[in-house]
Design an enzyme around this catalytic site. Structure first.
Site, PDB file in Angstrom:
ATOM      1  N   ASP A   1       5.440  -7.734 -40.732  1.00 39.38           N
ATOM      2  CA  ASP A   1       5.027  -8.463 -41.932  1.00 39.38           C
ATOM      3  C   ASP A   1       4.251  -9.695 -41.473  1.00 39.38           C
ATOM      4  O   ASP A   1       4.825 -10.619 -40.889  1.00 39.38           O
ATOM      5  CB  ASP A   1       6.281  -8.853 -42.733  1.00 39.38           C
ATOM      6  N   HIS A   2       2.979  -9.702 -41.774  1.00 39.24           N
ATOM      7  CA  HIS A   2       2.110 -10.768 -41.260  1.00 39.24           C
ATOM      8  C   HIS A   2       2.445 -12.127 -41.887  1.00 39.24           C
ATOM      9  O   HIS A   2       2.037 -13.173 -41.382  1.00 39.24           O
ATOM     10  CB  HIS A   2       0.649 -10.402 -41.537  1.00 39.24           C
ATOM     11  N   ARG A   3       3.207 -12.111 -42.972  1.00 36.40           N
ATOM     12  CA  ARG A   3       3.643 -13.403 -43.545  1.00 36.40           C
ATOM     13  C   ARG A   3       4.652 -14.081 -42.621  1.00 36.40           C
ATOM     14  O   ARG A   3       4.790 -15.297 -42.609  1.00 36.40           O
ATOM     15  CB  ARG A   3       4.287 -13.192 -44.924  1.00 36.40           C
TER      16      ARG A   3
END
Ligand code: CAO
Length: 430
Positions: free
Chosen positions: A402-404
């Site tokens: 998850d790039h967040r």
């Protein structure tokens, strides 16, 4: 029946004409403390889902059903040691069933051991926050009603109450997040409905319940998680030689040592070094909850659909033990005998398509986890060692994250460290 210790069997109440009703949720586990009206299980007939609440406060001694069991009125589902037994002889209030029609379900008046069932409406949209296959939504009838009124999907909501119970504030916070744009938009372009029979013969086959529920989870993850997938290869030539040298010992131990056990071990170790991959975003996605335990799940392909059992404290277990637990949990999964606990608490998932084939794929993060490792099929490849090409056993790996929560450098570094561990497993003991 009440025993001298005030333990009381809880039975399925009168559920009208419904027969062989399926247990779709277990809301409690043995040892849990329950209050009056706390849901014990949720059952589902063709027409509606119903909670079976506890008729009194106490401690759950035994749960006698598992998800997928079929029950009928009078079947014993649980034993509770009551604090102060109170007969539950009231009548469940009429509420709408899933078909939208008013339905009244009466509780069997006495004995006290029996409890009323309350119809509730089954969740009807995506379920991003439940681990695949758990089938657990823990919320009381009032909260379910509020969610229905506000159009909120309970399966998308993380509960803040005891044992993850969803409370009214969770529903309101979820609706607020949706309204303020911190949750994904609800309106997506529609997929056209096409009558395929116009073009040739067709056959429609139903998805299993697990596939349908798993599909919702995947859909939710796809919508919520900002996916990035990074591919790499580990040179596992020495690991494979070592693994094969242990074949006889494996037979003696009755444990089959596949590459997966080593991959699970290496992942668990690596998660200690990269705590941000051993985490979940908080409900408002402005904080990361770092977990100080390292429970690693692995995808199991079953006839009913995909299931993700979880190995607890995988970092503290040896490869033999991990291999034994992989075999045991995948057998239980295929026999549909996993307990809810076996499916919960995962920090990270490994999805191995090694026996099937393929050089890489993009696994979908099992939200609310933030990372998942896809494992492809081992192949012997010519690898340049600076002087010449040598045949090496190469294992394709695909990390989705998850790039967040994880930036590219962290994701890349995790993969480099993982391939180093698998390339020289002596490092696992360092
Ligand atoms: N490359 C080559 N061979 C591999 C391999 C790999 N990466 N991984 C396993 N194998 C071999 C094993 O060594 C074994 O070989 P032998 O039969 O010769 O001993 C054979 O493939 C079968 O292994 P297995 O599947 O029984 O055992 P496993 O530990 O590798 O996997 C399990 C167990 C439960 C994960 C697996 O059976 C399974 O269900 N995989 C599917 C997971 C899935 O569906 N993922 C996709 C989800 S969508 O993201």
């Amino acid at each position: 029946m009440a025993s001298p210790e005030h333990e009381t069997d809880i039975v399925i109440p009168d559920i009208g004409e419904a027969e062989d009703v399926e247990v779709i949720e277990l809301c409690v586990a043995p040892g849990d403390t329950v209050e009056v009206d706390d849901p014990l299980i949720v059952i589902e007939s063709d027409k509606a889902s119903m909670e079976v609440p506890s008729p009194f406060a106490g401690t759950l001694r035994d749960l006698k059903v598992v998800i997928g069991d079929e029950v009928n009125a009078g079947d014993v589902i649980a034993t509770i040691a009551a604090d102060a037994p109170t007969p539950a002889g009231d009548t469940a209030e009429p509420v709408e069933d899933s078909a939208g029609q008013a339905e009244e379900v009466e509780a069997t008046p006495t004995p006290a051991a029996e409890s009323p069932a309350r119809p509730v409406t089954a969740p009807d949209v995506a379920a991003p926050h439940t681990p695949t296959g758990t089938g657990r939504v823990y919320a009381g009838p009032a909260v379910r009603r509020l969610a229905r009124e506000l159009g909120a999907d309970l399966e998308a909501i993380q509960g803040s109450g005891p044992r993850g119970r969803i409370v009214k504030d969770d529903v309101k916070a979820f609706v607020k997040a949706t309204m303020t744009g911190t949750a994904p938009a609800a309106s997506l372009p529609a997929v056209p409905v096409i009558d395929f029979a116009r073009f040739g013969p067709v056959e429609e086959v139903p998805l299993t319940r697990l596939q349908a529920r798993g599909g919702k989870n995947l859909y939710g993850s796809w919508l919520y998680v900002v996916h990035v997938t990074q591919h790499d290869e580990a040179d596992v030539t020495e690991l494979e030689a070592f693994r094969k040298s242990l074949a006889r010992e494996g037979e003696e131990r009755g444990v089959k040592l596949t590459p997966l056990a080593f991959v699970m071990k290496a992942c668990a170790e690596n998660l200690r070094a990269f705590p941000r991959l051993n985490a979940s975003l908080n409900a408002s996605a402005d904080g990361l909850i770092l977990k100080r335990y390292h429970h690693v799940g692995f995808a199991v392909d079953t006839e009913e659909g995909l299931v993700v059992p979880v190995i607890r404290d995988a970092d503290r277990k040896g490869v033999w033990q991990l291999a034994a637990e992989i075999a045991e949990l995948s057998t239980l999964a295929r026999e549909r005998r996993l307990k809810p606990d076996d499916l919960q608490g995962g920090c990270f998932t490994v999805s191995s398509l090694g026996r099937v084939g393929g050089t890489g794929f993009t696994p979908i993060v099992n939200a609310p986890e933030v990372g998942i490792l896809g494992v492809g099929r081992l192949a012997t490849k010519p690898v340049w060692d600076g002087l010449e090409f040598r045949p090496r056993a190469v294992l394709p790996l695909s990390l989705s994250y998850d790039h967040r929560a994880i930036n590219g450098v962290e994701g890349g570094s995790f993969m480099v460290a993982l391939t180093r561990l698998l390339g020289d497993i002596r490092r696992l003991v360092m």
